[in-house]
Enzyme design. Structure first.
Site, PDB file in Angstrom:
ATOM      1  N   LYS A  92      -2.399  11.457   3.941  1.00  0.00           N
ATOM      2  CA  LYS A  92      -2.687  10.046   2.317  1.00  0.00           C
ATOM      3  C   LYS A  92      -4.082  10.569   1.914  1.00  0.00           C
ATOM      4  O   LYS A  92      -4.807  10.721   3.489  1.00  0.00           O
ATOM      5  CB  LYS A  92      -2.387   8.738   2.334  1.00  0.00           C
ATOM      6  CG  LYS A  92      -2.852   7.760   1.254  1.00  0.00           C
ATOM      7  CD  LYS A  92      -1.924   6.044   1.495  1.00  0.00           C
ATOM      8  CE  LYS A  92      -2.539   5.317   0.561  1.00  0.00           C
ATOM      9  NZ  LYS A  92      -1.709   3.867   0.548  1.00  0.00           N
ATOM     10  N   SER A 148       1.297   2.209  -3.044  1.00  0.00           N
ATOM     11  CA  SER A 148      -0.104   3.222  -3.198  1.00  0.00           C
ATOM     12  C   SER A 148      -0.186   3.752  -2.468  1.00  0.00           C
ATOM     13  O   SER A 148      -1.034   5.568  -3.259  1.00  0.00           O
ATOM     14  CB  SER A 148      -1.774   2.418  -2.841  1.00  0.00           C
ATOM     15  OG  SER A 148      -1.616   1.883  -1.041  1.00  0.00           O
ATOM     16  N   SER A 165       2.527  -0.514   0.574  1.00  0.00           N
ATOM     17  CA  SER A 165       2.659   1.244  -0.072  1.00  0.00           C
ATOM     18  C   SER A 165       3.084   1.947   0.901  1.00  0.00           C
ATOM     19  O   SER A 165       3.302   2.990   0.286  1.00  0.00           O
ATOM     20  CB  SER A 165       0.692   0.895  -0.173  1.00  0.00           C
ATOM     21  OG  SER A 165       0.233   1.007  -1.154  1.00  0.00           O
TER      22      SER A 165
HETATM   23  N1  GLN Z   1       0.311  -3.119  -3.904  1.00  0.00           N
HETATM   24  C1  GLN Z   1      -0.729  -4.164  -2.531  1.00  0.00           C
HETATM   25  C2  GLN Z   1      -1.844  -4.056  -2.629  1.00  0.00           C
HETATM   26  O1  GLN Z   1      -1.376  -3.511  -3.914  1.00  0.00           O
HETATM   27  C3  GLN Z   1       0.123  -3.335  -1.252  1.00  0.00           C
HETATM   28  C4  GLN Z   1      -1.124  -2.059  -0.825  1.00  0.00           C
HETATM   29  C5  GLN Z   1      -1.247  -0.988  -0.039  1.00  0.00           C
HETATM   30  O2  GLN Z   1       0.030  -1.213   0.637  1.00  0.00           O
HETATM   31  N2  GLN Z   1      -2.608  -0.777   0.580  1.00  0.00           N
HETATM   32  O3  GLN Z   1      -2.530  -4.344  -2.617  1.00  0.00           O
END
Ligand code: GLN
Length: 472
Positions: free
Chosen positions: A75, A150, A174
């Protein structure tokens, strides 16, 4: 040769019937063919080919490492020395990593090949990959849909067979939610299981690096190499990495907790509900004990998560000042305007919203009311989760309330997207390991996952239970 799992590929490489350079070339070609999905921000083609030649030699000499043969994407929030990294943000424009993340280095040391860096929501903030400064990723299973976020590019890179394993990061879901949206496995390890050194921070007390794969044994092999103590990260546990072996099913019958309130929620897709009820019935029929639990904090999970993570983000992202690294505004005239303009122009909308929210909850007048209170609530969630897992082997939950949603929905209220995280944030708030396994297929044609969670540092048990449940 169709890839099944690392062990099978290694057998071919050992026998000399397959060459690593051909495997790498085939993947690079496939990545190019699927460029329209916008999964990779950069492909490390030259490096990957060079490493492939070395791996082929090592197989000939019998000195190949544990992960030799595995092609891994990272990532775009993990550092890899000499390679670009941007957290999918304009603010890190032109930045090159000065060192390699421990997790990535350990994979390389065992002869895995890092194929490129994948698109994600900016600074890992989001659930759809649409917050990337470089455009959203398309779900390989249906190009009109989001791959989740994400780590959307990471999940899509595995789902589209552009690599064997992807590393993602999970702060509030994410890894698990995109895994669910793309029909693969996504594992968030226990907080402190994998070093965060070299992971660009979003919310440091929540962030964990973890793998995506199609096969559970690949998840295990990567965790064995990547996990374990690291002097460069004091929040990383001193416990050695797990040895997962062949992931045989737990010998004793299990006690599995579930939350009936969660299954009765309006927002939960009825087909996902039915599927989970079916799984619970199957487990019961196989002799396992099922325990319905009242978990009184469901509606507090998302607010607690967004107060604490934005607070941490507001501090972590203070370092992007237009001076030390990355983007600097051309319109700046002095130090203060360098800060203001670089940050205003360099960060995207969602990141700015979270920095402001985090600054607000930490401000002296509101600290006790928001940040202090959310910290206390975090303790309660952790205690309650511990209580449940003292009596049960695992908690079974949906991963996401629904299957992959369409890209480019006009959302006027950001909290609609925040509510996507309702079932995944508990594991991050409490620090427990959790995994999403692709057991469901919706009548709309899309896959969905179910989630399992165990006690902290019971990652091995989690993988064994998850494998057993996937195969049942
Ligand atoms: N969707 C969550 C957020 O927007 C999780 C993001 C993540 O796990 N990096 O913070």
């Amino acid at each position: 040769m169709k890839y099944t799992c690392l062990a099978d590929l290694q057998a071919e490489l050992k026998a000399g019937s397959v060459k690593m350079i051909d495997v790498v070339n085939a993947h690079i070609e496939r990545i190019e063919q699927h460029a329209d999905l916008n999964i990779f921000l950069e492909v490390f083609a030259g490096d990957a080919r060079e490493r492939a030649t070395v791996v082929d030699q090592k197989f000939q000499h019998g000195s190949a490492g544990k992960l030799a043969g595995m092609i891994i994407s990272i990532k775009d929030n993990m550092c890899y020395k000499g390679h670009g990294v941007s957290a999918s943000s304009k603010i890190l424009e032109g930045f090159e990593s000065l060192y390699t993340a421990t997790a990535v280095q350990r994979l390389i040391d065992e002869d895995a090949i890092i194929i490129g860096r994948t698109n994600c929501d900016e600074f890992a903030m989001g659930s759809s990959n649409e917050n990337s400064a470089f455009g959203s990723v398309k779900n390989p299973l249906n190009h009109k849909l989001s791959p989740g976020g994400s780590s959307g590019g990471a999940a899509a890179s595995v789902a589209a067979d552009l690599c064997h394993v992807a590393l993602g990061s999970d702060t509030g879901g994410s890894i698990r939610q995109p895994a669910s949206f793309t029909g693969i496995i996504g594992h968030k390890p226990t907080y402190g299981r994998v070093s965060r050194y070299g992971l660009i921070a979003y919310a440091s007390s929540f962030d964990q690096i973890g793998p995506f794969a199609k096969d559970m044994s690949d998840i295990a092999r990567v965790m064995e190499v990547m996990g374990g103590a690291d002097p460069m990260d004091s929040t990383c546990s001193l416990k050695a990495a797990d040895e997962h072996g062949d992931l045989s099913a737990p010998e004793d019958k299990l006690k599995i907790a579930y939350f009936p309130d969660v299954l009765d929620r309006d927002g939960l897709d009825p087909e996902i509900k039915t599927h989970i009820q079916g799984k619970l019935e199957e487990l019961k029929a196989a002799g396992h004990e099922l325990n319905p639990i009242e978990f009184p904090y469901i509606d507090s999970l998302v607010p607690i998560y967004y107060i604490l993570t934005t607070a941490e983000a507001s501090s972590n992202l203070a370092r992007y000042d237009g001076v030390h690294m990355g983007y600097r505004s051309e319109n700046a005239t002095d130090l203060e305007s360098t800060y203001k303009k670089s940050r205003t122009e360099g960060f995207g909308e969602e990141v700015k919203r979270r920095i402001m929210l985090g600054t607000f909850v930490l401000s002296s007048g509101y600290y006790d009311a928001y940040y202090g209170k959310a910290q206390k609530a975090r303790n309660l969630i952790r205690q309650k989760t511990d209580e449940i897992l003292a009596e049960n082997d695992a908690i079974l939950l949906p991963t996401s309330p629904h299957t992959a949603f369409p890209l480019d929905q006009e959302l006027t209220d950001p909290t609609v997207m925040y509510l996507e995280d309702i079932f995944t944030v508990q594991a991050n708030i409490a620090g427990n390991p959790a995994i999403s396994i692709p057991t469901g297929k919706h009548s709309n044609g899309m896959p969905f996952g179910i989630q399992l969670m165990t006690n902290r540092f019971e990652d091995d048990k989690l993988l064994r239970i998850a494998k057993m449940v996937s195969e049942s």
